[in-house]
Motif scaffolding. Structure first.
Motif, PDB file in Angstrom:
ATOM      1  N   ILE A   7      57.825  40.208  54.212  1.00 35.84           N
ATOM      2  CA  ILE A   7      58.500  40.655  55.432  1.00 35.84           C
ATOM      3  C   ILE A   7      58.334  42.150  55.641  1.00 35.84           C
ATOM      4  O   ILE A   7      58.058  42.614  56.748  1.00 35.84           O
ATOM      5  CB  ILE A   7      59.995  40.270  55.375  1.00 35.84           C
ATOM      6  CG1 ILE A   7      60.153  38.760  55.555  1.00 35.84           C
ATOM      7  CG2 ILE A   7      60.792  41.031  56.440  1.00 35.84           C
ATOM      8  CD1 ILE A   7      61.562  38.256  55.352  1.00 35.84           C
ATOM      9  N   PHE A   8      58.476  42.921  54.581  1.00 32.76           N
ATOM     10  CA  PHE A   8      58.485  44.375  54.725  1.00 32.76           C
ATOM     11  C   PHE A   8      57.086  44.996  54.710  1.00 32.76           C
ATOM     12  O   PHE A   8      56.963  46.219  54.804  1.00 32.76           O
ATOM     13  CB  PHE A   8      59.336  45.011  53.635  1.00 32.76           C
ATOM     14  CG  PHE A   8      60.805  44.976  53.937  1.00 32.76           C
ATOM     15  CD1 PHE A   8      61.356  45.821  54.878  1.00 32.76           C
ATOM     16  CD2 PHE A   8      61.633  44.074  53.288  1.00 32.76           C
ATOM     17  CE1 PHE A   8      62.705  45.786  55.168  1.00 32.76           C
ATOM     18  CE2 PHE A   8      62.990  44.028  53.566  1.00 32.76           C
ATOM     19  CZ  PHE A   8      63.524  44.882  54.517  1.00 32.76           C
ATOM     20  N   ALA A   9      56.057  44.179  54.633  1.00 27.35           N
ATOM     21  CA  ALA A   9      54.698  44.712  54.569  1.00 27.35           C
ATOM     22  C   ALA A   9      54.349  45.552  55.786  1.00 27.35           C
ATOM     23  O   ALA A   9      53.559  46.502  55.692  1.00 27.35           O
ATOM     24  CB  ALA A   9      53.696  43.574  54.408  1.00 27.35           C
ATOM     25  N   ASP A  10      54.947  45.247  56.956  1.00 25.41           N
ATOM     26  CA  ASP A  10      54.620  45.999  58.166  1.00 25.41           C
ATOM     27  C   ASP A  10      55.810  46.781  58.716  1.00 25.41           C
ATOM     28  O   ASP A  10      55.816  47.180  59.874  1.00 25.41           O
ATOM     29  CB  ASP A  10      54.071  45.063  59.249  1.00 25.41           C
ATOM     30  CG  ASP A  10      55.084  44.017  59.695  1.00 25.41           C
ATOM     31  OD1 ASP A  10      56.122  43.850  59.020  1.00 25.41           O
ATOM     32  OD2 ASP A  10      54.843  43.356  60.729  1.00 25.41           O
ATOM     33  N   TYR A  11      56.836  47.015  57.885  1.00 24.27           N
ATOM     34  CA  TYR A  11      57.996  47.785  58.313  1.00 24.27           C
ATOM     35  C   TYR A  11      57.734  49.284  58.131  1.00 24.27           C
ATOM     36  O   TYR A  11      56.974  49.676  57.241  1.00 24.27           O
ATOM     37  CB  TYR A  11      59.233  47.384  57.503  1.00 24.27           C
ATOM     38  CG  TYR A  11      59.984  46.198  58.062  1.00 24.27           C
ATOM     39  CD1 TYR A  11      59.305  45.050  58.470  1.00 24.27           C
ATOM     40  CD2 TYR A  11      61.376  46.205  58.175  1.00 24.27           C
ATOM     41  CE1 TYR A  11      59.990  43.949  58.961  1.00 24.27           C
ATOM     42  CE2 TYR A  11      62.065  45.114  58.670  1.00 24.27           C
ATOM     43  CZ  TYR A  11      61.364  43.981  59.061  1.00 24.27           C
ATOM     44  OH  TYR A  11      62.044  42.901  59.560  1.00 24.27           O
ATOM     45  N   PRO A  12      58.371  50.144  58.951  1.00 25.58           N
ATOM     46  CA  PRO A  12      58.180  51.599  58.810  1.00 25.58           C
ATOM     47  C   PRO A  12      58.588  52.124  57.435  1.00 25.58           C
ATOM     48  O   PRO A  12      57.915  52.978  56.861  1.00 25.58           O
ATOM     49  CB  PRO A  12      59.070  52.182  59.917  1.00 25.58           C
ATOM     50  CG  PRO A  12      59.211  51.082  60.915  1.00 25.58           C
ATOM     51  CD  PRO A  12      59.201  49.812  60.129  1.00 25.58           C
ATOM     52  N   LEU A  13      59.720  51.645  56.919  1.00 31.38           N
ATOM     53  CA  LEU A  13      60.141  51.995  55.557  1.00 31.38           C
ATOM     54  C   LEU A  13      59.984  50.744  54.702  1.00 31.38           C
ATOM     55  O   LEU A  13      60.790  49.823  54.764  1.00 31.38           O
ATOM     56  CB  LEU A  13      61.594  52.484  55.539  1.00 31.38           C
ATOM     57  CG  LEU A  13      61.862  53.848  56.162  1.00 31.38           C
ATOM     58  CD1 LEU A  13      63.345  54.199  56.060  1.00 31.38           C
ATOM     59  CD2 LEU A  13      61.025  54.935  55.502  1.00 31.38           C
ATOM     60  N   ARG A  14      58.934  50.711  53.922  1.00 35.61           N
ATOM     61  CA  ARG A  14      58.604  49.513  53.171  1.00 35.61           C
ATOM     62  C   ARG A  14      59.445  49.367  51.914  1.00 35.61           C
ATOM     63  O   ARG A  14      59.853  50.347  51.303  1.00 35.61           O
ATOM     64  CB  ARG A  14      57.121  49.516  52.804  1.00 35.61           C
ATOM     65  CG  ARG A  14      56.191  49.459  53.994  1.00 35.61           C
ATOM     66  CD  ARG A  14      54.744  49.451  53.567  1.00 35.61           C
ATOM     67  NE  ARG A  14      54.421  48.280  52.762  1.00 35.61           N
ATOM     68  CZ  ARG A  14      53.221  48.051  52.247  1.00 35.61           C
ATOM     69  NH1 ARG A  14      52.242  48.924  52.429  1.00 35.61           N
ATOM     70  NH2 ARG A  14      52.986  46.964  51.531  1.00 35.61           N
ATOM     71  N   VAL A  15      59.715  48.116  51.565  1.00 30.95           N
ATOM     72  CA  VAL A  15      60.347  47.779  50.296  1.00 30.95           C
ATOM     73  C   VAL A  15      59.327  46.977  49.497  1.00 30.95           C
ATOM     74  O   VAL A  15      58.795  45.977  49.987  1.00 30.95           O
ATOM     75  CB  VAL A  15      61.630  46.944  50.503  1.00 30.95           C
ATOM     76  CG1 VAL A  15      62.183  46.489  49.170  1.00 30.95           C
ATOM     77  CG2 VAL A  15      62.667  47.750  51.275  1.00 30.95           C
ATOM     78  N   GLU A  16      59.045  47.413  48.296  1.00 31.59           N
ATOM     79  CA  GLU A  16      58.111  46.696  47.419  1.00 31.59           C
ATOM     80  C   GLU A  16      58.789  46.521  46.064  1.00 31.59           C
ATOM     81  O   GLU A  16      58.685  47.364  45.188  1.00 31.59           O
ATOM     82  CB  GLU A  16      56.790  47.460  47.277  1.00 31.59           C
ATOM     83  CG  GLU A  16      55.992  47.557  48.570  1.00 31.59           C
ATOM     84  CD  GLU A  16      54.644  48.225  48.366  1.00 31.59           C
ATOM     85  OE1 GLU A  16      53.739  47.572  47.815  1.00 31.59           O
ATOM     86  OE2 GLU A  16      54.506  49.400  48.743  1.00 31.59           O
ATOM     87  N   TRP A  17      59.499  45.412  45.927  1.00 28.99           N
ATOM     88  CA  TRP A  17      60.229  45.132  44.710  1.00 28.99           C
ATOM     89  C   TRP A  17      59.401  44.312  43.733  1.00 28.99           C
ATOM     90  O   TRP A  17      58.701  43.377  44.128  1.00 28.99           O
ATOM     91  CB  TRP A  17      61.492  44.330  45.020  1.00 28.99           C
ATOM     92  CG  TRP A  17      62.704  45.147  45.346  1.00 28.99           C
ATOM     93  CD1 TRP A  17      63.093  46.319  44.779  1.00 28.99           C
ATOM     94  CD2 TRP A  17      63.707  44.826  46.327  1.00 28.99           C
ATOM     95  NE1 TRP A  17      64.274  46.754  45.341  1.00 28.99           N
ATOM     96  CE2 TRP A  17      64.669  45.862  46.280  1.00 28.99           C
ATOM     97  CE3 TRP A  17      63.888  43.771  47.224  1.00 28.99           C
ATOM     98  CZ2 TRP A  17      65.798  45.867  47.096  1.00 28.99           C
ATOM     99  CZ3 TRP A  17      65.007  43.767  48.025  1.00 28.99           C
ATOM    100  CH2 TRP A  17      65.943  44.807  47.963  1.00 28.99           C
ATOM    101  N   ASP A  18      59.492  44.671  42.465  1.00 27.97           N
ATOM    102  CA  ASP A  18      59.138  43.735  41.410  1.00 27.97           C
ATOM    103  C   ASP A  18      60.450  43.332  40.744  1.00 27.97           C
ATOM    104  O   ASP A  18      61.522  43.780  41.150  1.00 27.97           O
ATOM    105  CB  ASP A  18      58.145  44.348  40.422  1.00 27.97           C
ATOM    106  CG  ASP A  18      58.653  45.639  39.788  1.00 27.97           C
ATOM    107  OD1 ASP A  18      59.888  45.843  39.732  1.00 27.97           O
ATOM    108  OD2 ASP A  18      57.822  46.445  39.345  1.00 27.97           O
ATOM    109  N   LEU A  19      60.379  42.485  39.753  1.00 30.52           N
ATOM    110  CA  LEU A  19      61.603  41.960  39.150  1.00 30.52           C
ATOM    111  C   LEU A  19      62.453  43.068  38.557  1.00 30.52           C
ATOM    112  O   LEU A  19      63.690  43.086  38.707  1.00 30.52           O
ATOM    113  CB  LEU A  19      61.251  40.927  38.070  1.00 30.52           C
ATOM    114  CG  LEU A  19      62.424  40.170  37.448  1.00 30.52           C
ATOM    115  CD1 LEU A  19      63.195  39.406  38.509  1.00 30.52           C
ATOM    116  CD2 LEU A  19      61.912  39.216  36.365  1.00 30.52           C
TER     117      LEU A  19
END
Length: 279
Positions: free
Chosen positions: A22-34
């Motif tokens: 979902i956040f791949a194309d958001y202005p402020l990206r979230v990239e969570w790992d576990l």
């Protein structure tokens, strides 16, 4: 029709895949790992039992994460997969979560949005959220950091007590991510130090790929020394982390940290709005 599942009952890796999609194309990206997800859950008091995944035909298409601290709530993040956007799902998710929070005794809910995203601000306004203040992210170049006072490593419990003291004595208004409880819950995510020389105060910081960043800092007894103390903190943190750029994220415009950052030469990068809803 959408099926609703609590995040606490949803496979974690599948949930993280949804969030990152979902956040791949958001202005402020979230990239969570576990690991980073569990850190954020603990630090920000995200309640997985009060957070939800929305599914259509068994496929996850949206989510909303909610934080809870006693009778206060916060929307940490929410989003919808691209093909389901502009179909009303965002409003359904928000209404569902707000009703659930109200039923469990939460009386106010806060969230943050980019000030430049006018459509998003209007969306939340329709649900009764009102802008309360700006949160400014700032940056400063420090080409030759040289602190003149000594900082000593400190533990979370000591920093927590100091942060509580500074809130009262300096009339601070920290945002959720730098409240004293947040600092206490951060475990070993950040480095922490304090000084008793010349100015008594504390600092919590971390290191990024290109900069050092200050999570929070404050003198404890005298608000008039905030800028002087912050200047020492910036030099110390950049020297320790071997960085020539210092970043402060989401400094509230009505908190003395922001005024001190302006005085020592920090420049604004972007602004967010803090929005509040009374349930």
């Amino acid at each position: 029709m959408y099926e609703t599942v609590r995040v606490s009952e949803f496979p974690t890796l599948r949930f993280l895949s949804l969030v990152n999609e979902i956040f791949a194309d958001y202005p402020l990206r979230v990239e969570w790992d576990l690991f980073s997800f569990n850190q954020d859950v603990r630090e920000n008091s995200i309640s997985l039992s009060d957070s939800y995944v929305f599914l259509r035909d068994d496929r996850p298409v949206g989510f909303i994460l909610c934080c809870v601290r006693r009778n206060r709530g916060r929307i940490d993040s929410m989003g919808v997969v691209r093909e389901e956007r502009r179909k009303g799902l965002g409003g359904k998710m928000l209404s569902f979560a707000l009703d659930a929070l109200k039923n469990r005794g939460v009386s106010s809910v806060v969230l943050e949005v980019l000030a430049s995203q006018e459509e998003v601000v209007k969306f939340y306004s329709k649900f009764g959220f009102r802008v309360t203040r700006k949160l400014i992210s700032m940056i400063k170049n420090v080409p030759n950091p040289r602190p003149s006072i000594r900082f000593l490593k400190s533990e979370r419990e000591s920093i927590h007590r100091s942060a509580l003291e500074a809130m009262v004595k300096l009339s601070r208004r920290p945002n959720w991510q730098r409240e004293p409880l947040t600092l206490l819950l951060s475990t070993d995510r950040y480095r922490m130090a304090r000084t008793g020389q010349q100015i008594v105060g504390y600092v919590v910081w971390g290191r990024g790929e290109e900069n050092a960043f200050i999570v929070d800092c404050a003198p404890i007894n005298d608000a008039s020394t905030y800028a002087e103390f912050l200047d020492q903190v910036v030099n110390y943190v950049c020297q320790v982390e071997e960085r020539s750029v210092c970043f402060i994220g989401n400094a509230p415009e009505d908190d003395p940290l922001y005024r001190a950052a302006e005085q020592v030469g920090f420049q604004p990068l972007f602004e967010q709005y803090e929005m509040l809803l009374q349930l």
